[in-house]
Design a protein around this motif. Sequence first.
Motif, PDB file in Angstrom:
ATOM      1  N   GLY A  18      83.872  68.226 -42.983  1.00 21.39           N
ATOM      2  CA  GLY A  18      83.319  69.022 -44.074  1.00 21.39           C
ATOM      3  C   GLY A  18      83.750  70.476 -43.997  1.00 21.39           C
ATOM      4  O   GLY A  18      84.011  71.118 -45.023  1.00 21.39           O
ATOM      5  N   THR A  19      83.849  71.008 -42.787  1.00 22.78           N
ATOM      6  CA  THR A  19      84.317  72.383 -42.610  1.00 22.78           C
ATOM      7  C   THR A  19      85.786  72.516 -42.981  1.00 22.78           C
ATOM      8  O   THR A  19      86.187  73.489 -43.632  1.00 22.78           O
ATOM      9  CB  THR A  19      84.095  72.836 -41.152  1.00 22.78           C
ATOM     10  N   ILE A  20      86.586  71.529 -42.593  1.00 19.58           N
ATOM     11  CA  ILE A  20      88.010  71.558 -42.933  1.00 19.58           C
ATOM     12  C   ILE A  20      88.177  71.526 -44.456  1.00 19.58           C
ATOM     13  O   ILE A  20      88.953  72.296 -45.027  1.00 19.58           O
ATOM     14  CB  ILE A  20      88.756  70.386 -42.258  1.00 19.58           C
ATOM     15  N   GLU A  21      87.430  70.643 -45.115  1.00 21.87           N
ATOM     16  CA  GLU A  21      87.510  70.553 -46.582  1.00 21.87           C
ATOM     17  C   GLU A  21      87.042  71.847 -47.245  1.00 21.87           C
ATOM     18  O   GLU A  21      87.628  72.305 -48.229  1.00 21.87           O
ATOM     19  CB  GLU A  21      86.680  69.375 -47.084  1.00 21.87           C
ATOM     20  N   PHE A  22      85.991  72.464 -46.697  1.00 26.93           N
ATOM     21  CA  PHE A  22      85.474  73.718 -47.226  1.00 26.93           C
ATOM     22  C   PHE A  22      86.551  74.801 -47.186  1.00 26.93           C
ATOM     23  O   PHE A  22      86.817  75.478 -48.171  1.00 26.93           O
ATOM     24  CB  PHE A  22      84.246  74.148 -46.415  1.00 26.93           C
TER      25      PHE A  22
ATOM     26  N   ILE B 270      90.041  77.897 -54.638  1.00 33.80           N
ATOM     27  CA  ILE B 270      88.964  77.197 -55.341  1.00 33.80           C
ATOM     28  C   ILE B 270      87.624  77.689 -54.790  1.00 33.80           C
ATOM     29  O   ILE B 270      87.466  77.858 -53.581  1.00 33.80           O
ATOM     30  CB  ILE B 270      89.090  75.668 -55.156  1.00 33.80           C
ATOM     31  N   ASP B 271      86.666  77.891 -55.662  1.00 29.90           N
ATOM     32  CA  ASP B 271      85.335  78.304 -55.228  1.00 29.90           C
ATOM     33  C   ASP B 271      84.621  77.100 -54.608  1.00 29.90           C
ATOM     34  O   ASP B 271      84.295  76.135 -55.309  1.00 29.90           O
ATOM     35  CB  ASP B 271      84.532  78.833 -56.418  1.00 29.90           C
ATOM     36  N   PRO B 272      84.360  77.100 -53.304  1.00 32.00           N
ATOM     37  CA  PRO B 272      83.728  75.935 -52.672  1.00 32.00           C
ATOM     38  C   PRO B 272      82.270  75.748 -53.082  1.00 32.00           C
ATOM     39  O   PRO B 272      81.701  74.688 -52.883  1.00 32.00           O
ATOM     40  CB  PRO B 272      83.839  76.228 -51.179  1.00 32.00           C
ATOM     41  N   TYR B 273      81.675  76.773 -53.696  1.00 33.14           N
ATOM     42  CA  TYR B 273      80.283  76.693 -54.108  1.00 33.14           C
ATOM     43  C   TYR B 273      80.126  76.335 -55.581  1.00 33.14           C
ATOM     44  O   TYR B 273      79.006  76.275 -56.088  1.00 33.14           O
ATOM     45  CB  TYR B 273      79.577  78.020 -53.834  1.00 33.14           C
ATOM     46  N   ALA B 274      81.227  76.073 -56.279  1.00 35.96           N
ATOM     47  CA  ALA B 274      81.185  75.789 -57.720  1.00 35.96           C
ATOM     48  C   ALA B 274      80.386  74.524 -58.029  1.00 35.96           C
ATOM     49  O   ALA B 274      79.735  74.446 -59.062  1.00 35.96           O
ATOM     50  CB  ALA B 274      82.591  75.674 -58.271  1.00 35.96           C
ATOM     51  N   ALA B 275      80.427  73.543 -57.144  1.00 37.79           N
ATOM     52  CA  ALA B 275      79.735  72.266 -57.385  1.00 37.79           C
ATOM     53  C   ALA B 275      78.259  72.345 -57.055  1.00 37.79           C
ATOM     54  O   ALA B 275      77.511  71.414 -57.343  1.00 37.79           O
ATOM     55  CB  ALA B 275      80.400  71.167 -56.588  1.00 37.79           C
ATOM     56  N   CYS B 276      77.824  73.434 -56.447  1.00 38.78           N
ATOM     57  CA  CYS B 276      76.413  73.579 -56.065  1.00 38.78           C
ATOM     58  C   CYS B 276      75.579  73.959 -57.282  1.00 38.78           C
ATOM     59  O   CYS B 276      76.008  74.736 -58.138  1.00 38.78           O
ATOM     60  CB  CYS B 276      76.250  74.657 -54.988  1.00 38.78           C
ATOM     61  N   GLY B 277      74.375  73.452 -57.326  1.00 37.96           N
ATOM     62  CA  GLY B 277      73.467  73.813 -58.399  1.00 37.96           C
ATOM     63  C   GLY B 277      72.877  75.202 -58.170  1.00 37.96           C
ATOM     64  O   GLY B 277      73.035  75.801 -57.102  1.00 37.96           O
TER      65      GLY B 277
ATOM     66  N   GLY C 185      70.550  77.952 -57.072  1.00 32.88           N
ATOM     67  CA  GLY C 185      69.546  78.058 -56.009  1.00 32.88           C
ATOM     68  C   GLY C 185      69.699  77.061 -54.895  1.00 32.88           C
ATOM     69  O   GLY C 185      68.851  76.992 -54.022  1.00 32.88           O
ATOM     70  N   VAL C 186      70.772  76.257 -54.929  1.00 31.14           N
ATOM     71  CA  VAL C 186      70.998  75.238 -53.887  1.00 31.14           C
ATOM     72  C   VAL C 186      71.992  75.806 -52.872  1.00 31.14           C
ATOM     73  O   VAL C 186      73.032  76.327 -53.233  1.00 31.14           O
ATOM     74  CB  VAL C 186      71.540  73.927 -54.490  1.00 31.14           C
ATOM     75  N   ILE C 187      71.643  75.690 -51.620  1.00 33.70           N
ATOM     76  CA  ILE C 187      72.552  76.108 -50.555  1.00 33.70           C
ATOM     77  C   ILE C 187      73.399  74.902 -50.165  1.00 33.70           C
ATOM     78  O   ILE C 187      72.869  73.858 -49.796  1.00 33.70           O
ATOM     79  CB  ILE C 187      71.776  76.635 -49.335  1.00 33.70           C
ATOM     80  N   CYS C 188      74.710  75.033 -50.301  1.00 31.63           N
ATOM     81  CA  CYS C 188      75.561  73.897 -49.926  1.00 31.63           C
ATOM     82  C   CYS C 188      76.769  74.362 -49.161  1.00 31.63           C
ATOM     83  O   CYS C 188      77.049  75.503 -49.015  1.00 31.63           O
ATOM     84  CB  CYS C 188      75.981  73.090 -51.139  1.00 31.63           C
TER      85      CYS C 188
END
Length: 170
Positions: free
Chosen positions: A146-150, A158-165, A167-170
């Motif tokens: 997961g860290t490698i993919e991040f 690419i923004d790695p937090y784009a898929a997060c809703g 207020g969601v920490i991902c």
Amino acid sequence: SLNEIKRNREAEVMHGRVAMIATVGYFVGESFPSPFGITGPANDQLQQMPLPAFILLSTAIAATELNRARIGWVEPDFGNWSKTLWKLREGYYPGDIGFDPLGFKPKDAKAFAGMQTRELQNGRLAMIGVAGMCAQELVNHRTIVGTIEFYQKVYSGIDPYAACGEGVIC
């Protein structure tokens, strides 16, 4: 003393072997489903084990350690403990507990020395690698993959937090 050198070599070999197994365990434990439904970073997996499985694992580890101590170490004489405590047996070679089911141990002394050197070097590398994987998971609480993919997303723009809703920490 010779005993102190042998004792330190025993510790290095055994810790190296544990680290090599742990390195594989990090990747396998995080990549494949567990029979107990254990998920997430490897650092968090031990506390997810059911108690009976944890007791069985602890008993197996204790049995193998006691067997290693029985084979390689002199029984302590509590009446004269300063002469027997932390002492290895005379004919015992550090790390050689007689377990070689696949027959990898060479018969030739030169080949054995070469294999021993490779095992020590790989064990040292594994100890450093496991320490790094453990520290990485403690810092960001992601699996190794997961860290490698991040970071692949980060470095490709690419923004790695784009898929997060929201207020969601991902």
